[in-house]
Design an enzyme around this catalytic site. Structure first.
Site, mmCIF file in Angstrom:
data_model
loop_
_atom_site.group_PDB
_atom_site.id
_atom_site.type_symbol
_atom_site.label_atom_id
_atom_site.label_comp_id
_atom_site.label_asym_id
_atom_site.label_seq_id
_atom_site.Cartn_x
_atom_site.Cartn_y
_atom_site.Cartn_z
ATOM 1 N N ASP A 74 -30.709 -38.957 -59.293
ATOM 2 C CA ASP A 74 -30.841 -38.117 -58.103
ATOM 3 C C ASP A 74 -32.296 -37.983 -57.665
ATOM 4 O O ASP A 74 -33.212 -37.944 -58.486
ATOM 5 C CB ASP A 74 -30.268 -36.731 -58.419
ATOM 6 C CG ASP A 74 -30.361 -35.776 -57.246
ATOM 7 O OD1 ASP A 74 -29.731 -36.054 -56.215
ATOM 8 O OD2 ASP A 74 -31.060 -34.756 -57.364
ATOM 9 N N GLU A 118 -30.877 -42.971 -56.000
ATOM 10 C CA GLU A 118 -30.801 -42.348 -54.675
ATOM 11 C C GLU A 118 -32.239 -42.268 -54.174
ATOM 12 O O GLU A 118 -32.977 -41.348 -54.511
ATOM 13 C CB GLU A 118 -30.184 -40.956 -54.747
ATOM 14 C CG GLU A 118 -29.988 -40.350 -53.364
ATOM 15 C CD GLU A 118 -30.172 -38.839 -53.308
ATOM 16 O OE1 GLU A 118 -29.865 -38.256 -52.254
ATOM 17 O OE2 GLU A 118 -30.623 -38.248 -54.298
#
Length: 744
Positions: free
Chosen positions: A419, A472
Site C-alpha cells: 500500500d 500501489e
C-alpha cells in the site's frame, strides 16, 4: 556478619544484598534483577533470592521436587533469600505459603538466556531473516521447563518487563535481561500457558513509566477494544497445497491469467446478527464463490491487527497477527490452505508505509522515536495522521522485511500488495516547501525507502519464488516492476492507476460527448508495457462519496448497466492483470461501507444477476484463451485494429500469443446500434463470437453477430462486416483460417 563501607555492622549475613537493592526491586527500579534474584554461587555454597508478593514462607525446590532449603523473609512485601543445598546452578522452583494457601512458582531468574551471540551478530548486521522465530513470544522447553520466551527491542529503555495475567500485570516480577549489543530485552518465563494476555512495561531512559505496549512481533492479539498481545502456540497447520505452490514457483507470473477479487473480510458477508464471520465460515462461503466466479486470486484488505474498524486495516498495530475479529491465527492458515487446494491464490494488502499513533502501538515505543523519525517532517504523515517508519534504521528495516517473509513462510501467502508506495518514495509527498527534509543529495527521493523496497522484494522472491509483490504506486517512478539488478524496485507488478482514472472519467461522460475524449482510452496504450501492470477497480473508487461503479456510469439505468458491462469487457480484453473489488461484480448500487454486508439481495434482480454472470464468463474466457493473458505484459501481444474512430467511439484491437488463436476485442461506447461495420482483421476466415456483453443472459438487448463473422479479402485488405451492439464489447476468436484458398 558483614560490615558497611564505614566499617559498621549492617546486620547482613554473608551474600545478603543490602536493603537499598531490596527496595529497588520492590519499587521496580532495579534494572538488572538477574544479577540479584535466582540462584547464585557463594564460595562453595548457593544462595537463592526471590520476590514473591503475598508470600509469608518460601521453600526452595529442585525441578524434581526435592527440597533444597527454607528462605528467610527479609521484607514483608515478599522478598526472601537464604542458603540452599543446590548441587549446581540450575532452574529452581519455590513453594510459597500464606496461611493455609500454598502455590508454586518457577523462578524465571534461574534460567539462562535463549538468544545467543550469533543472533546478536545478525541483528546488528541487519541480516537476521528469522526474527519472527526469535522476537515476540514463543513457547518452548528451556532447561527442562515449559514456558514462553519473550524478546523485544527497546534500546533506550532503562527497564523492560513483560506483564500479564500470569503476574497480575506487575512489572516487578518479570523484569527482562538486556542484551546490550543489540538493545533487545529477553526473558524465559516458565509455566506460562498459551492464551495469556500480555504487554511490555517500559521505563524510559528518563525514568518515566511509558504506556503499556503491545508486542510488535505478537502473533496473536486481543479483540478490540482490548489491545493486549496474546501468547499463542507455534502455528500448526497440515498443508495440502504442494500442487498449487509448485505451479506458481515454476510459472512466469506475467504470462499467467491473474484475475483478483479484492475483499474486505469484515463486510463481504456477515452473520444474521451483524457480527463477523470466522475464517472457517468465510472459507465455506467465499472460496466456493470465487472458484465459481473464475477468479484466480483473493486479495484481502489488511487483515493484520488494527484497533479501528473504519481504518479497514490500513492503520495496523500488529503486523504479525491476523486480526482477532475473525478468530485464532490457525483459522487464517486453514483458509489459505483451503483456497490453495482448489487453485485459488491469496494476496495480503500490506502496509509498511505508516503506522498509527495509538498509545499501545509502536509510537515512541521505548520513550524515544524508535520506529519513526524524531523530526515530524520525516516521521509524521499529514494525510493519515500517522507515523512513518524510519527506513534508514537497520532494526526497523529488519522488522518490516522479516514480516514480508513471515507471511510467505508461515501462512503460504501467494503475494503482498504493498500500500501507498508513492508516499514512501517521495520525501515531499503531500508536503509543502519547508515541510520536508531533502535526501543527502538535496533531492526529494527517499533513498532509504528505495533500499528497503529493493531488499524486501529481493529477499521475498529469493526465498519464495512462487510469491508476487504488487505496488500501489500512483506516480511515474521508473522501473517499479523491474528487477533490482536492473535498477528497479523489484516488484512483480504495479497497479495501473492511470487506466483506472482515465477509463472512469471517460465512462462518466454522456456518450454524445465521448468522441471529444477519445484519447482518454487510447493514451494508456502508450505506456501499457512500461511496467507489469494490474488493472485495478479497487475499493478506493467506491468509498468517500465516490459511489459505486454502476453509479458512476452515464445515462439512465439501462445505459448504466450497459456501460458497465461494456467497460468490464473492455478491461478484460485490455492488456494487464485484472482486479475487481467485491460487490462490483454484481453492480451494487450503494457505496461500500465496512459496517455492513454487501447487498446480496440484489442478485434476485435480472440486471444484477446478469452482471455477475458476465464477470464470471469474462474470467473464464480470459483464463481459457492464452491470447488474452499470455502476453499481458509484453507489447507483442497487442495490436490496434481501430484506434481513431472517435466519431463513433469505437475501439478495436487484437490480442495475441505465440502459437495461439488471436482474439479481436471491439467496444462500442455509444448507444447506437451499428450494422455492417467494417472491421480490419489479420486473417481471412471464420471468426467466432466468444463473448458479447449485450447478450440477453447478461441483461443486454440481445444484438450480435449470430455467433460468427466472416473475414474476407476485399481489395487487398482483410475485413469483416460486423454488427456492433449498443454500449457493448464483443470478442471474436479466429476459428477457421483460410490460406491460399484452403481452410486451416
Amino acid at each position: 556478619m558483614t560490615k558497611s563501607p564505614r566499617g559498621q555492622d549492617d546486620g547482613r549475613a554473608p551474600g545478603e544484598i543490602p536493603l537499598s537493592e531490596i527496595e529497588a526491586i520492590l519499587a521496580g527500579r532495579h534494572t538488572n534483577p538477574f544479577a540479584v534474584l535466582g540462584l547464585h554461587k557463594l564460595g562453595d555454597k548457593f544462595r537463592a533470592r526471590c520476590f514473591i508478593p503475598g508470600a509469608e514462607e518460601v521453600t526452595v525446590l529442585s525441578l524434581t521436587g526435592a527440597e533444597l532449603g527454607e528462605l528467610t523473609r527479609r521484607h514483608e512485601d515478599g522478598y526472601f533469600e537464604g542458603l540452599v543445598d543446590a548441587a549446581n546452578l540450575q532452574p529452581i522452583r519455590y513453594r510459597a505459603q500464606r496461611g493455609d494457601v500454598e502455590w508454586a512458582v518457577t523462578d524465571p531468574y534461574s534460567f539462562g538466556p535463549v538468544l545467543g551471540p550469533m543472533d546478536d551478530y545478525f541483528v546488528r548486521e541487519g541480516s537476521h531473516l528469522r526474527l519472527f522465530d526469535k522476537m515476540g513470544a514463543h513457547p518452548m522447553k528451556h532447561e527442562g521447563v515449559e514456558g514462553f520466551h519473550f524478546a523485544v527491542w527497546a534500546p533506550n529503555a532503562k527497564r523492560v518487563s513483560v506483564v500479564g495475567e500470569f503476574n497480575n500485570w506487575d512489572g516487578r516480577r518479570h523484569v527482562m535481561r538486556l542484551r546490550s549489543d543489540t538493545g533487545i530485552w529477553e526473558i524465559f518465563a516458565p509455566d506460562i500457558l498459551a492464551g495469556s494476555a500480555y504487554k511490555f512495561e517500559i521505563v524510559g531512559k528518563d525514568g518515566r513509566l511509558q504506556p503499556l505496549k503491545a508486542d510488535p512481533y505478537a502473533r496473536r492479539a486481543e479483540l478490540r477494544p482490548n489491545t493486549a498481545s496474546v501468547t499463542t502456540p507455534e502455528l500448526a497447520q497440515v498443508w495440502d497445497d504442494e500442487a498449487h505452490r509448485s505451479h506458481w514457483e515454476k510459472a512466469d507470473h506475467r504470462r499467467q491469467p491473474i484475475s483478483i477479487y479484492e475483499v474486505h473480510a469484515g463486510s463481504w458477508n456477515k452473520r444474521d446478527d451483524g457480527t463477523f464471520l470466522s475464517w472457517d465460515e468465510l472459507a465455506s462461503q467465499l472460496i466456493p464463490y470465487c472458484v465459481d466466479m473464475g477468479f484466480t486470486h483473493i486479495e484481502f484488505l489488511p487483515i493484520t491487527e488494527h484497533p479501528f474498524d473504519p481504518s479497514w486495516g490500513y492503520q495496523t498495530t500488529g503486523l504479525y497477527a491476523p486480526s482477532a475479529r475473525f478468530g485464532e491465527p490457525e483459522g487464517f492458515a486453514r483458509f489459505v490452505n483451503g483456497a490453495h487446494k482448489v487453485g485459488l491464490g491469496v494476496i495480503l494488502d500490506w502496509v509498511p508505509a505508516h503506522f498509527p499513533t495509538d498509545e499501545h502501538g509502536l509510537r515512541r515505543f521505548d520513550g524515544t522515536a524508535l520506529y519513526e523519525h524524531e523530526d515530524p517532517r520525516q516521521g509524521f504523515h499529514p494525510d493519515w495522521n500517522t507515523a512513518i517508519y524510519n527506513f534508514g534504521r537497520q532494526e526497523v528495516l529488519s522488522y518490516l522485511v522479516n514480516n514480508a517473509l513471515y507471511w510467505a513462510e508461515k501462512y503460504h501467502l501467494d503475494g503482498l500488495r504493498v500500500d501507498a508506495v508513492a508516499s514512501m518514495l517521495y520525501l515531499d509527498y503531500s508536503r509543502k516547501e519547508g515541510e520536508w527534509v531533502p535526501n543527502e543529495y538535496g533531492g526529494r527521493e527517499n533513498l532509504e525507502a528505495v533500499r528497503f523496497l529493493q531488499k524486501m522484494n529481493s529477499l521475498s522472491y529469493g526465498a519464495h519464488p512462487g510469491m508476487m509483490t504488487i505496488a500501489e504506486e500512483s506516480t511515474s517512478w521508473p522501473k517499479v516492476s523491474a528487477p533490482v539488478h536492473e535498477g528497479g524496485l523489484g516488484f512483480g507488478f504495479k497497479w495501473n492507476m492511470g487506466f483506472m482514472h482515465d477509463t472512469l472519467s471517460y465512462l462518466a461522460r454522456e456518450p454524445v460527448h465521448r468522441k471529444h475524449h477519445h484519447h482518454e482510452l487510447t493514451f494508456g496504450l502508450i505506456y501499457a508495457y512500461s511496467e507489469n501492470f494490474v488493472l485495478p477497480l479497487s475499493h478506493d473508487e467506491v468509498v468517500h462519496g465516490k459511489g459505486s461503479l454502476i453509479a458512476k456510469m452515464a445515462g439512465d439505468d439501462w445505459q448504466k448497466f450497459a456501460n458497465l458491462r461494456a467497460y468490464y469487457g473492455f478491461m478484460w480484453g485490455y492488456p494487464g492483470k485484472k482486479l475487481l473489488f467485491m460487490g462490483q461484480e454484481f453492480a451494487q448500487w450503494s457505496e461500500w461501507s465496512e459496517a455492513k454486508s454487501l447487498d446480496w439481495n440484489l442478485l434476485a434482480y435480472a440486471p444484477h444477476e446478469g452482471m455477475r454472470r458476465l464477470v464470471r464468463d469474462l474470467n473464464f474466457c480470459y483464463r481459457s484463451k492464452p491470447a488474452l493473458h499470455a502476453r499481458d505484459c509484453e507489447g507483442e501481444g497487442f495490436r490496434w485494429l481501430i484506434a481513431d474512430d472517435a466519431d463513433n467511439s469505437v475501439f478495436a484491437w487484437l490480442r495475441m500469443a505465440p502459437g495461439e488463436k488471436p482474439v479481436a476485442v471491439i467496444t462500442n461506447f455509444t448507444p447506437v446500434y451499428r450494422e455492417n461495420y467494417r472491421l480490419p482483421l489479420p486473417n481471412e476466415g471464420r471468426w467466432r463470437e466468444i463473448l458479447n456483453t449485450d447478450a440477453e443472459i447478461y441483461g443486454g438487448s440481445g444484438k450480435g453477430n449470430g455467433g460468427r463473422v466472416q473475414a474476407v479479402n476485399a481489395g487487398g485488405s482483410i475485413q469483416a462486416e460486423i454488427t456492433l451492439p449498443p454500449l457493448a464489447t464483443i470478442m471474436l476468436e479466429l476459428e477457421q483460417q483460410i490460406n491460399n484458398g484452403r481452410n486451416s
